[in-house]
Design an enzyme around this catalytic site. Structure first.
Site, PDB file in Angstrom:
ATOM      1  N   HIS A  79       0.833  -1.193   0.000  1.00 45.99           N
ATOM      2  CA  HIS A  79       0.000   0.000   0.000  1.00 45.99           C
ATOM      3  C   HIS A  79       0.871   1.246   0.000  1.00 45.99           C
ATOM      4  CE1 HIS A  79      -4.045  -1.774   0.849  1.00 45.99           C
ATOM      5  NE2 HIS A  79      -3.268  -2.791   1.193  1.00 45.99           N
ATOM      6  N   GLU A 146       3.174   0.246   4.105  1.00 48.72           N
ATOM      7  CA  GLU A 146       2.718   1.573   3.685  1.00 48.72           C
ATOM      8  C   GLU A 146       3.967   2.343   3.274  1.00 48.72           C
ATOM      9  OE1 GLU A 146      -0.254   2.702   3.288  1.00 48.72           O
ATOM     10  OE2 GLU A 146      -1.638   1.721   4.690  1.00 48.72           O
TER      11      GLU A 146
END
Length: 227
Positions: A79, A146
């Site tokens: 992500h 992330e």
């Protein structure tokens, strides 16, 4: 053969975060494809698969089913962050021990990424936990990354840098390979050839890729639009 499921976050109608001319679903797919390529090209006994081959919507439950049905050894969800911060962070499921087996594997993975963060001056936001669906519902060790903030100029400029994406993807692959004890591939003694298996319509191409991947696990495959 170690089965690795690489999960490009979002896709199709779910764009994920946006900012600075970037769209999360496109970045996650780019990184996932690079990680898969690095694993299949440079490490022995790596059967690396992705949960989506193109810009298509795959539900969170479907992503978990792909990994669980494959009896995967490792699940990596990719992500890009948003919300005005800066830096890289990775997660394991919040219900797990901070010193347990999955956390120890996440430590190995995180340590593989740190040199890239230092090289490019990207903040290390640390190792975290969260109740993310794909971490909770997968049966194997799972990490969600992330990688930088899409809506922060410094981070976004890095995500536009192909060299940074290559270095980050190589670090992801190296982390997974270290966790699973995969050995580097020996350089080939003869040329490597591409094999073209056929042409497919847009409606059929993803299904064909999945079937070929199932029949020949570990092969590196990609689709290219016919000009």
């Amino acid at each position: 053969m170690a089965i690795i499921i690489i999960d490009p976050g979002h896709g199709g109608s779910d764009s994920g975060g946006t900012g600075n001319g970037l769209v999360e679903k496109n970045l996650t797919y780019t990184i996932a494809a690079k990680v898969q390529s690095y694993l299949l090209t440079y490490y022995q006994s790596a059967d690396a698969r992705v949960t989506r081959w193109s810009d298509t919507y795959v539900s969170l439950d479907q992503r978990c089913q792909i990994a669980n049905n494959a009896n995967a050894d490792f699940f990596l969800s990719i992500h890009i962050n948003a919300g005005g911060g800066t830096g890289y962070e990775d997660y394991i499921y919040s219900g797990l021990s901070s010193t347990g087996p999955t956390a120890q594997k996440r430590d190995i993975f995180h340590n593989a990424v740190v040199p890239v963060l230092q090289k490019y001056g990207l903040k290390d936001r640390g190792k975290k936990k969260a109740d993310f669906y794909v971490l909770r519902k997968t049966n194997m060790d799972a990490i969600l990354t992330e990688a930088a903030f899409i809506d922060t100029t410094f981070d976004a400029n890095l995500m536009k840098n192909e060299t940074f994406l290559n270095d980050l993807s190589a670090a992801y692959a190296r982390g997974v390979a270290t966790i699973l004890g995969l050995k580097p591939v020996q350089p080939p003694s003869s040329p490597i050839y591409d094999i073209i298996v056929g042409g497919f319509s847009e409606a059929d191409v993803d299904d064909a890729l999945n079937k070929i991947q199932s029949a020949f696990p570990g092969w590196y495959m990609y689709k290219k639009k016919r000009e």
